[in-house]
Enzyme design. Structure first.
Site, short mmCIF file in Angstrom:
data_model
loop_
_atom_site.label_atom_id
_atom_site.label_comp_id
_atom_site.label_asym_id
_atom_site.label_seq_id
_atom_site.Cartn_x
_atom_site.Cartn_y
_atom_site.Cartn_z
N ASP A 88 -9.55 6.51 -7.76
CA ASP A 88 -10.33 5.29 -7.55
C ASP A 88 -10.24 4.81 -6.11
O ASP A 88 -11.19 4.28 -5.56
CB ASP A 88 -9.85 4.18 -8.49
CG ASP A 88 -10.37 4.36 -9.90
OD1 ASP A 88 -11.47 4.91 -10.05
OD2 ASP A 88 -9.68 3.94 -10.84
N GLY A 89 -9.06 5.01 -5.51
CA GLY A 89 -8.86 4.62 -4.12
C GLY A 89 -9.87 5.29 -3.19
O GLY A 89 -10.34 4.68 -2.23
N ASP A 120 2.12 -17.42 -5.98
CA ASP A 120 2.00 -16.28 -5.06
C ASP A 120 0.59 -16.13 -4.51
O ASP A 120 0.41 -15.63 -3.39
CB ASP A 120 2.37 -14.97 -5.78
CG ASP A 120 3.87 -14.74 -5.83
OD1 ASP A 120 4.61 -15.64 -5.41
OD2 ASP A 120 4.28 -13.65 -6.28
P1 NAP Z 1 -3.20 2.12 -4.55
O1 NAP Z 1 -2.09 1.15 -4.30
O2 NAP Z 1 -3.04 3.55 -4.18
O3 NAP Z 1 -3.65 2.10 -6.09
C1 NAP Z 1 -3.49 1.14 -7.02
C2 NAP Z 1 -3.81 1.70 -8.40
O4 NAP Z 1 -4.96 1.02 -8.95
C3 NAP Z 1 -4.15 3.18 -8.44
O5 NAP Z 1 -3.57 3.75 -9.59
C4 NAP Z 1 -5.67 3.18 -8.51
O6 NAP Z 1 -6.19 4.35 -9.08
C5 NAP Z 1 -5.89 2.00 -9.44
N1 NAP Z 1 -7.23 1.40 -9.41
C6 NAP Z 1 -8.01 1.10 -8.35
N2 NAP Z 1 -9.14 0.52 -8.74
C7 NAP Z 1 -9.10 0.46 -10.10
C8 NAP Z 1 -9.98 -0.05 -11.08
N3 NAP Z 1 -11.14 -0.63 -10.76
N4 NAP Z 1 -9.60 0.03 -12.39
C9 NAP Z 1 -8.42 0.59 -12.74
N5 NAP Z 1 -7.55 1.08 -11.85
C10 NAP Z 1 -7.88 1.01 -10.54
O7 NAP Z 1 -4.49 1.53 -3.81
P2 NAP Z 1 -5.97 2.11 -3.84
O8 NAP Z 1 -6.03 3.38 -4.61
O9 NAP Z 1 -6.47 2.06 -2.43
O10 NAP Z 1 -6.70 0.98 -4.69
C11 NAP Z 1 -6.81 -0.35 -4.21
C12 NAP Z 1 -6.58 -1.25 -5.37
O11 NAP Z 1 -5.22 -1.23 -5.75
C13 NAP Z 1 -6.83 -2.72 -5.11
O12 NAP Z 1 -8.22 -3.02 -5.12
C14 NAP Z 1 -6.06 -3.35 -6.26
O13 NAP Z 1 -6.88 -3.56 -7.38
C15 NAP Z 1 -5.02 -2.32 -6.63
N6 NAP Z 1 -3.68 -2.90 -6.53
C16 NAP Z 1 -2.99 -3.07 -7.69
C17 NAP Z 1 -1.76 -3.70 -7.70
C18 NAP Z 1 -1.07 -3.88 -9.01
O14 NAP Z 1 -1.58 -3.40 -10.03
N7 NAP Z 1 0.05 -4.59 -9.04
C19 NAP Z 1 -1.18 -4.14 -6.51
C20 NAP Z 1 -1.91 -3.93 -5.33
C21 NAP Z 1 -3.17 -3.32 -5.35
P3 NAP Z 1 -6.16 5.77 -8.32
O15 NAP Z 1 -4.74 6.28 -8.50
O16 NAP Z 1 -7.16 6.57 -9.08
O17 NAP Z 1 -6.52 5.55 -6.87
MN MN Z 2 -4.89 5.22 -4.92
#
Ligand code: NAP
Ligand code: MN
Length: 267
Positions: free
Chosen positions: A51-52, A153
């Site tokens: 997704d990233g 937060d």
């Molecule tokens: P990352 O830190 O590598 O990934 C965060 C996780 O969220 C990965 O497992 C990613 O999937 C998953 N993800 C992203 N969009 C999603 C969606 N719409 N539905 C379900 N899962 C999703 O960062 P990144 O891959 O660049 O993604 C950025 C996103 O990370 C931000 O938009 C935010 O939503 C999320 N994030 C989550 C948290 C948390 O859950 N505590 C904290 C910070 C950021 P993939 O492994 O397939 O990339």
């Molecule tokens: Mn990711």
């Protein structure tokens, strides 16, 4: 529209590169012109990765008009519908117009600082926090109505497609992608006799504007996360978030894949 050019935006993982190579071959075989990177005349963008990678392709290329589709080489892709083993079927379905187009809703974020307005778009979410892990205190307005004074937060505003990402980890609800709504979710709201904040998330009509106004003495140390990208602001007066008029177009090949994904990812 039919330039036959197909962008391939892949991350650097071994599996993604192998998949991108295979996709290139299948596209050429079917009369397309694969382009390694972003060509603005392309008729389609294929993201290879998790997704990233999808988020990065959209963010780095400024939310382009052409449709997107993702091939998943990550864990479980919400944006990434196609499996690497399904490339032949995907290209033939695409060629035969055997797909639908889903609009992915996009946030429009306007950041007002003392001297300047900054604009962003997001497909997952925007989060306003204090920098340096401090508590943030802010007033929240929805369509100019004061709703609460929040301490905690931060405040996360997600799109329907972003609802399964950070929003979900924070206790927010899963929202079906076609619904025209925003979701505002508090991150670790402080609840004490000194501070009271709403502890559940709110579903807000997509046409309404959520306004986050940090208290004056905190205005110089704010962090805005836009789809996970960090922006620091001084002299922040207000952040307005609503659904944008523009969308990202995504090809979908199976209408049931959303509920399959929910089950596979969370159970
Ligand atoms: P990352 O830190 O590598 O990934 C965060 C996780 O969220 C990965 O497992 C990613 O999937 C998953 N993800 C992203 N969009 C999603 C969606 N719409 N539905 C379900 N899962 C999703 O960062 P990144 O891959 O660049 O993604 C950025 C996103 O990370 C931000 O938009 C935010 O939503 C999320 N994030 C989550 C948290 C948390 O859950 N505590 C904290 C910070 C950021 P993939 O492994 O397939 O990339
Ligand atoms: Mn990711």
């Amino acid at each position: 529209m039919s330039s036959k050019i197909v962008n391939i935006l892949s991350n650097a993982n071994f599996e993604s590169k192998k998949t991108a190579k295979n996709l290139t071959d299948v596209l050429i075989h079917n009369g397309y012109k694969p382009f390694n990177g972003f060509n603005k005349n392309a008729e389609l963008c294929v993201c290879v990765g998790g997704d990233g990678s999808f988020i990065k392709a959209v963010q780095k290329n400024n939310f382009p008009e052409m449709p997107f589709v993702g091939i998943n080489t990550g864990h479980l892709g919400f944006y990434q519908e196609i499996k690497p083993s399904e490339i032949n079927k995907f290209v033939s379905d695409y060629k035969n117009n055997n797909y639908e187009i889903q609009d992915i809703k996009v946030l429009r974020i306007d950041v007002y600082t003392k001297n300047k307005v900054y604009k962003f778009n997001a497909i997952n979410e925007a989060v306003l926090k204090a920098s340096h892990s401090k508590t943030i205190h802010m007033n929240i307005f929805i369509d100019r109505n004061h709703v609460e004074k929040f301490s905690g937060d931060g405040i996360l505003v997600s799109t329907p497609t972003g609802s399964t990402a950070y929003n979900f980890s924070t206790g927010g609800s899963i929202v079906y992608p076609t619904l025209h709504v925003l979701q505002m979710t508090p991150i670790s709201p402080v609840s004490s006799s000194a501070y009271r904040s709403i502890e559940s998330s709110l579903i807000v009509p997509g046409g309404h504007t959520i306004s986050l106004v940090p208290e004056r003495r905190y205005k110089d140390s704010n962090l805005l996360l836009v789809d996970g990208y960090e922006y620091f602001f001084n002299n922040l007066h207000r952040v307005n978030v609503k659904l944008s008029n523009k969308n990202i177009k995504k090809l979908i090949f199976s209408n049931n894949s959303y509920w399959d994904n929910i089950k596979d990812k969370f159970l």
